[in-house]
Design an enzyme around this catalytic site. Structure first.
Site, short mmCIF file in Angstrom:
data_model
loop_
_atom_site.label_atom_id
_atom_site.label_comp_id
_atom_site.label_asym_id
_atom_site.label_seq_id
_atom_site.Cartn_x
_atom_site.Cartn_y
_atom_site.Cartn_z
N TYR A 152 -0.21 24.69 104.34
CA TYR A 152 -0.87 25.69 103.51
C TYR A 152 -2.14 26.12 104.24
O TYR A 152 -3.26 25.92 103.77
CB TYR A 152 -1.21 25.11 102.14
CG TYR A 152 -0.01 24.80 101.27
CD1 TYR A 152 1.25 25.34 101.56
CD2 TYR A 152 -0.13 23.98 100.16
CE1 TYR A 152 2.35 25.05 100.77
CE2 TYR A 152 0.97 23.70 99.35
CZ TYR A 152 2.20 24.23 99.66
OH TYR A 152 3.29 23.95 98.86
N GLY B 137 8.74 25.43 110.84
CA GLY B 137 7.39 25.40 110.32
C GLY B 137 7.19 24.30 109.30
O GLY B 137 6.18 23.59 109.31
#
Length: 545
Positions: free
Chosen positions: A485, A188
């Site tokens: 984010y 990720g």
């Protein structure tokens, strides 16, 4: 286990793990298994019924919730009653099981979510609004460090703490330029670009990826050469889970000194924090790239009164010793008043402990202990600052922070250095030259039973209003945001480019977003790999993209 990249080795593994080849398996399933449910499909196409059954979890299994929650790092979603958890969790131990899981997921009409670390801020890898299979790579955690060639092969289920610990067991003079939280999944992290304490000297994490093993929507396993440079470009910053499944990454390790220096400086408004931060914006993005400083900004009550102040913590990491650091800051930023007593010389792996929330005396193996990482509940937003915020703007920001209940933290992370040498289009991650620092804005909900209590709702409303307050001082056209984010407040629509661009151009800017869309149309034209902010696929009417 050493991760191999040659097709001949993979063919051998495939022949040992399956009764039949991938192509003949497809025809068998198409002809005889269309009426079976997903689990029957998975079991009937494995040569070891016992093994595969131990890797499957459904809501009827006692282990289902613990397995699901184990890497769900934002408690906000664990505590949410309205979410849809996976219909099936698959925790494969090898690549052939992933192929089978992919085939059966497609065959039975599920969506798929891929979890490597579970640290995504909106829980996209482990919750959804439709029935889905969660492919949890927790058992795919092989790390092979090659000190001589300064490289590492890392499987898709590895988290950063495990990587840092593995490197430290082989050498104290090599590291990987990744993030500060040990629980973040390597896949990720890299697939969003990835920044960390070494970015001013070595760039983003994805800038240091040399090769990959990647499974496409048809179950083909590709390396850099066979996938082509376009797809290799896309998965290093454009969200790998939009295109397929990242199985492993070949990383370039970078040199670090045997001893680095860590420091902390605490200041409040009454001690001149506004002036100090104002100068920080001009000095630190242009200082020696061996130095990285982040600034953590909170509000707090003064003593036991209702009056509030702002507290700033300047947390720095210098790739060198104290005797070199002090003259550097005395010359460039004397206002920081850094003294020898505020510094500590440590190994690089110990710095990862400290930034991960542990004391330097903590055993380094703690980095590889996933259960040692404290989970919290939160909501986060991000920005990038390209022009120093004037003191009048800083005072408005402090005033807005005083309106909240001290549950917020704002983190400024210094850019510049090596990051400015990369083109915005070198990889999909575009936040490069001209960025002074990144802004992370978060409110904690950890003390609340859910995100729907009155206190939680007030904090979330404050965060969104704070986002408006800071808007005049951050990047524009587009207002940039960090895709790792992820923030669903930015939008989730993707029926048209105009709709998707509202959030897509903030993450990747226009040129990169359009290129990602073109690559997606080639490698996953039916949009199997999707989530609320995945790279979209449009109709032919959008062929001009």
């Amino acid at each position: 286990m050493k991760i191999q990249t040659s097709s001949s080795v993979f063919i051998l593994i495939l022949s040992l793990s399956f009764h039949v080849s991938w192509g003949s398996l497809s025809s068998i399933v198409d002809d005889t298994s269309t009426s079976q449910d997903f689990i029957s499909c998975l079991q009937s196409n494995s040569n070891n019924f016992t093994t595969i059954s131990q890797l499957i979890f459904t809501p009827t299994n006692s282990s289902y919730l613990p397995v699901w929650a184990a890497a769900a790092n934002n408690l906000r979603f664990i505590n949410k009653s309205s979410i849809i958890r996976p219909s099936i969790i698959v925790t494969p131990t090898d690549e052939t099981q992933i192929q089978t899981a992919l085939l059966c997921t497609k065959l039975h009409g599920y969506e798929m979510r891929i979890r490597c670390g579970g640290h995504d801020f909106e829980g996209i890898s482990y919750i959804a609004d439709v029935p889905f299979v969660m492919l949890d790579l927790v058992n795919m955690r092989s790390i092979d460090i090659d000190v001589e060639n300064q490289t590492a092969w890392v499987q898709g289920g590895v988290v950063l703490g495990e990587l840092y610990y593995a490197i430290s067991q082989k050498t104290n003079t090599l590291y990987f330029p990744a993030g500060i939280c040990p629980a973040v999944g390597v896949s990720g992290f890299l697939s969003g670009g990835g920044y960390g304490n070494l970015l001013r000297k070595y760039g983003a994490g994805a800038d240091n990826v040399l090769d990959a093993r990647f499974m496409d929507v048809n179950g083909n396993i590709l390396d850099r050469k066979s996938m082509g440079e376009d797809l290799f470009w896309a998965i290093r910053g454009g969200g790998a889970s939009s295109f397929g499944i990242a199985l492993a990454w070949k990383l370039r390790l970078v040199p670090v000194p045997e001893t680095v220096t860590l420091f902390l400086v605490n200041v409040t408004l009454e001690q001149g924090a506004t002036d100090l931060f104002h100068k920080y914006q001009y000095v630190l993005p242009n200082i020696d790239r061996d130095l990285q400083v982040r600034v953590l900004i909170t509000s707090e009550n003064i003593d036991n009164t209702t009056r509030k102040t702002i507290r700033m913590v300047f947390q720095g990491l210098y790739q060198g010793n104290i005797d070199t650091l002090l003259p550097l800051l005395d010359q460039n930023f004397p206002e920081l008043n850094l003294t020898r007593e505020l510094c500590e010389e440590i190994r690089m792996v110990q710095s990862s402990l400290v930034f991960g929330g542990f004391p330097t005396s903590t055993p380094t193996e703690t980095l590889a202990n996933r259960s040692a990482i404290v989970k919290t509940s939160y909501k986060t937003k991000s920005d990038y600052v390209r022009t120093p915020i004037p003191k009048s703007g800083l005072r408005k920001i402090w005033k807005k922070m005083f309106e909240n209940d001290n549950s917020q933290t704002v983190v400024m992370y210094t850019f510049g250095g090596k990051m400015a040498e990369y083109s915005d289009t070198a990889i999909p991650y575009p936040h490069r030259a001209g960025v002074l620092y990144q802004v992370l804005k978060t409110v904690s909900l950890t003390d609340q039973p859910s995100d729907t209590t009155d206190i939680s709702l007030n904090r979330l409303a404050w965060l969104r209003s704070f986002d408006k307050t800071i808007e005049p001082y951050v990047s524009k056209n587009p207002r940039e945001a960090y895709s790792n984010y992820n923030d669903l407040d930015l939008g989730v629509g993707s029926d048209t480019y105009e709709e998707a661009s509202v959030w897509g151009e903030r993450y990747w800017k226009r040129a990169n977003f359009k290129k990602l869309i073109r690559i997606k149309a080639k490698v996953d034209p039916d949009n199997f790999f999707r989530h609320p902010q995945s790279i979209p696929v449009f109709s032919r009417s959008h062929s001009d993209i």
